[in-house]
Structure formats: C-alpha cells, structure tokens
Design an enzyme around this catalytic site. Structure first.
Site, PDB file in Angstrom:
ATOM      1  N   ARG A 237     -13.690   7.511 -42.405  1.00  0.00           N
ATOM      2  CA  ARG A 237     -13.977   6.393 -43.288  1.00  0.00           C
ATOM      3  C   ARG A 237     -15.298   6.665 -43.999  1.00  0.00           C
ATOM      4  NH1 ARG A 237      -9.399   5.301 -42.944  1.00  0.00           N
ATOM      5  NH2 ARG A 237      -8.401   3.308 -42.430  1.00  0.00           N
ATOM      6  N   GLU A 266     -14.112   2.605 -52.620  1.00  0.00           N
ATOM      7  CA  GLU A 266     -12.913   3.265 -53.147  1.00  0.00           C
ATOM      8  C   GLU A 266     -12.179   2.311 -54.081  1.00  0.00           C
ATOM      9  OE1 GLU A 266     -10.641   4.736 -49.840  1.00  0.00           O
ATOM     10  OE2 GLU A 266     -12.273   5.994 -49.116  1.00  0.00           O
ATOM     11  N   HIS A 285      -8.408   9.740 -51.108  1.00  0.00           N
ATOM     12  CA  HIS A 285      -7.942   9.163 -49.850  1.00  0.00           C
ATOM     13  C   HIS A 285      -6.456   9.474 -49.633  1.00  0.00           C
ATOM     14  CE1 HIS A 285      -8.945   5.783 -46.797  1.00  0.00           C
ATOM     15  NE2 HIS A 285      -8.098   6.655 -46.272  1.00  0.00           N
TER      16      HIS A 285
END
Length: 326
Positions: A237, A266, A285
């Site tokens: 993360r 993000e 991601h």
C-alpha cells in the site's frame, strides 16, 4: 422476500445471474458523484454490499440500518472501519489467496523491470534514440544471485520468496512480526530486524498490509539505511511509505531505483515528481489485474456475500468478533 444487495462493481454475466437468483441486486456502475448519490439513496434498503475501491466509513454506513454484511473484492481492508462494522455486528469479508500468485508475479516484474531499466530503455528505442551499441551509461543490474529482502512475510511475501529463491538463486532475508521457521526451511530464508534488512538487501520489497502500525513505516531514516545499489519495490500500500522521502532518496540517487505499483494517493497525480525520474517504474495498481484473477476474486466475494446473507459464516471473514455478536 429476497434480501437486497447493493453492488458497486461490475461482474461477469454468470456471477451476476448467480446473485440475482438469490438476492435482489441494485447495481451502481460507477463511483462518480452522480452514482455515489444513487448509492446513498439505496443504502437504507441494503442488507449486503459488494464491491471495491470505495471507502466505507461510519458516516456512509449509518445510512444502512439493515446492513448485515460487506464483501470486499480485495485482500486489503484499509478502506473499512472494522471497529464500527464489528460493533454493529456487520460481517466483513475479503478475497485472500486467489490473488497471491498474480500479485507476486507483479512484484517480480517490477524487480526485473527496475533492475534492467526495461521501461526507460524501451522508451529510448520507441523514441528513435537507439543509434549505437549500448554502453555503461545504459547498463542495468543483475537480479540472479542478489539478496532479496521482503518486508512482510505473508502469503504474497512467500510467493515472492519462492520466485526469487528457486527461479533466480537469490538469498532471501525477511522481516515480519515474528520469525517463520517453515519459510526459513523452505527457502533458506533468514530473519532480520528491519534495520538489518534495509542495510543488507539488494532488492527491498514491501508486501505487508496497511495498518496504523505500518503507515509511514518506510521514511527518510529507512531510506538512509539502504545502500546506493538498492532497488525499492512496493506492491503493498502506498501509505506504508513516506512518498516525499522516497522521492528525495531517488532524486539524490541514494538508492538506485524503485518499482512502484501503489502510491499515497491513487490515481497518481500527473505532475508527481516520481514521473519525472528515469529510475522509477510506476504501474497503475495492477497487482491482481489479470482476467483470471479478477474473476476469481469476484467469485470469492460472491461466495462470501451469499453465505453471509443466508446466515452462514463466510469463508473469508475479516472480523470474527462480529459473527460472535450475532
């Protein structure tokens, strides 16, 4: 009467049909402002929620007095107020295991791409700048035989260790909450303190969850402990890392490079200094982003929510204390 499921993630036709056989489904197709308002309007009737990438805090969940269960199409659960859900006896489930191998593939792709400067040099070729034989200015680093340091030896950490140990002959060192003898026996891995690992590893890979204890775990002090040849990889993360400290370490070449699949915010801002650095490989991601794995994750989440709404304990229950309150 069927229970009401609020779905905020598109599913394959077969999974959607399976849900509709057993529950009444309201689909929120996007998470833009308009559809978020539709979601808020539907919450009072919802017995279950299924989706991903939406922060479900107490203010939002207070709108759902009938809520019994939430199924997240993810392994990470940092988007959820678990204490709040548990106090209300709302079951939270996730999708571990099914994304382990795919996410480890992503981690090793970032190791290879960062070490061999794949993105940078492929861009040079695409731009028509390959005009002579490659020299030292464009050399990368070997991966085979180098020391692989893994911070967080869970399922994904073990899968990464397997790839490094068996595939690339890499000595494996790791840091976690406690030593893991089975991991050490299988991969010849050696437990290290965080400080020792940062000083010894050629590749430093984060595979741990975001918790209050891990937020900001890697900052300026930790980057200062790394060697100039080190390459930093994050598939956990973004908020586990102080991004400003990472940028400074990269700009000053205090570490050789970074492979990043996650970020503090993000999507990553287009003006982020990370995107101006040639020694950074940044991906959006994509840890579990394959057709096969995303379908498996969705199937797992459907299994979880249908079990919970039928009064059964879901296989991947995150907050067992909520089950005990029922």
């Amino acid at each position: 009467m069927k229970k009401h499921l609020l779905l905020y993630k598109k599913l394959s036709p077969s999974l959607m049909a399976r849900l509709q056989e057993q529950v009444a489904v309201t689909l929120i197709e996007n998470l833009d402002d308009t559809d978020l308002e539709h979601l808020r309007q539907a919450l009072p009737e919802a017995h279950g929620l299924l989706g991903a990438s939406l922060r479900l805090d107490a203010a939002l969940l207070d709108l759902a007095p009938r809520l019994e269960a939430v199924a997240s199409v993810s392994v990470g659960v940092d988007n959820y107020d678990i204490d709040y859900l548990t106090r209300r006896g709302i079951l939270l489930s996730n999708t571990p295991d099914v994304l382990t191998e795919t996410t480890a593939d992503t981690g090793f792709a970032l190791i290879l791409a960062s070490a061999r400067r794949v993105v940078e040099l492929a861009g040079m070729v695409r731009a028509g700048q390959w005009n002579h034989s490659i020299g030292p200015a464009h050399f990368g680093s070997d991966v085979h035989g180098k020391t692989l340091g893994i911070i967080g030896m869970g399922r994904i950490g073990e899968a990464l260790a397997q790839r490094g140990h068996f595939g690339f002959g890499m000595p494996v060192i790791y840091h976690s909450n406690h030593p893991k003898p089975a991991v050490e026996q299988r991969f010849g891995a050696r437990y290290r303190s965080l400080e020792q690992l940062l000083q010894e590893a050629d590749f430093i890979c984060l595979t741990l969850p975001l918790t209050p204890q891990t937020q900001g775990l890697i900052g300026a002090r930790e980057f200062a402990l790394m060697r100039p040849e080190s390459i930093f990889i994050n598939i956990s993360r973004g908020k586990v890392v102080d991004e400003a400290a990472l940028i400074q370490a990269l700009q000053e070449r205090r570490i050789r490079g970074a492979g990043l699949d996650v970020f503090e915010r993000e999507p990553l801002d287009h003006h982020s200094p990370l995107l101006q650095l040639s020694n950074v490989v940044a991906t959006p991601h994509i840890g579990s982003a394959t057709f096969e794995t995303r379908e498996a994750m969705a199937r797992c989440a459907v299994d979880n929510i249908l079990a919970a709404l039928a009064g059964d304990r879901p296989a991947n229950l995150v907050n067992p204390a909520a089950w005990n309150r029922q």
